[in-house]
Design an enzyme around this catalytic site. Structure first.
Site, short mmCIF file in Angstrom:
data_model
loop_
_atom_site.label_atom_id
_atom_site.label_comp_id
_atom_site.label_asym_id
_atom_site.label_seq_id
_atom_site.Cartn_x
_atom_site.Cartn_y
_atom_site.Cartn_z
N ASN A 249 52.56 5.26 42.60
CA ASN A 249 51.92 6.28 43.43
C ASN A 249 52.29 7.71 43.06
O ASN A 249 51.83 8.66 43.67
CB ASN A 249 52.19 6.03 44.92
CG ASN A 249 53.65 6.15 45.27
OD1 ASN A 249 54.52 6.02 44.41
ND2 ASN A 249 53.95 6.37 46.53
N CYS A 250 53.08 7.89 42.01
CA CYS A 250 53.47 9.22 41.52
C CYS A 250 52.29 9.83 40.77
O CYS A 250 51.73 9.20 39.86
CB CYS A 250 54.69 9.10 40.62
SG CYS A 250 55.11 10.61 39.73
N ASP A 251 51.91 11.05 41.13
CA ASP A 251 50.78 11.72 40.48
C ASP A 251 50.98 11.87 38.97
O ASP A 251 50.04 11.69 38.19
CB ASP A 251 50.52 13.08 41.11
CG ASP A 251 49.94 12.98 42.51
OD1 ASP A 251 49.39 11.92 42.86
OD2 ASP A 251 50.04 13.97 43.26
N LYS B 182 50.47 8.56 37.31
CA LYS B 182 49.04 8.27 37.26
C LYS B 182 48.37 9.01 36.11
O LYS B 182 47.56 8.43 35.38
CB LYS B 182 48.37 8.67 38.58
CG LYS B 182 48.70 7.76 39.74
CD LYS B 182 48.06 8.28 41.02
CE LYS B 182 48.54 7.51 42.23
NZ LYS B 182 48.00 8.05 43.48
#
Length: 115
Positions: free
Chosen positions: A9-11, A14
């Site tokens: 879920n880390c930008d 991603k």
């Protein structure tokens, strides 16, 4: 084969995964949250790029630590102890190939040269 270490879920993670997929670069993904990370792996990384690079002082996890605790994280051993327990404080992502850290974090221009 590359291994991308991070949390899904880390930008930034991603972005990296999207970039690698778009460039058809195969990799395995290691999720710190579900798979954890060993002190031995962190020690290897710190030996290659330094504990200051692996410890993410911009992370929410780091910022939530009180100043006294932060002040005690002043060497590799202390950093590794913290990171094993608080994987969200590891700079993301770490990309490794054959046991060697290729890069930490994301920079599109640098990725163009590396991959």
């Amino acid at each position: 084969m590359y291994t991308v270490y991070g949390i899904p879920n880390c930008d930034t993670v991603k972005k990296v995964r999207d970039w690698l997929d778009a460039h058809k670069i195969k990799y395995d993904f290691h999720n710190y949250k579900t798979d954890g990370i060993t002190a031995a792996k962190l020690k290897t990384w710190c030996g290659q790029v330094g504990w200051e690079t692996i410890l993410n002082k911009k992370s929410t996890t780091w910022r939530e630590l009180d100043a006294k605790t932060q002040a005690t994280i002043n060497n590799e051993k202390k950093a590794i102890e913290l990171l094993v327990q608080n994987t969200s404080a590891i700079k993301r992502p770490v990309i490794e190939k054959a046991g060697k850290v290729i890069t930490v974090g994301f920079n599109a221009a640098a990725y163009e040269e590396l991959f």
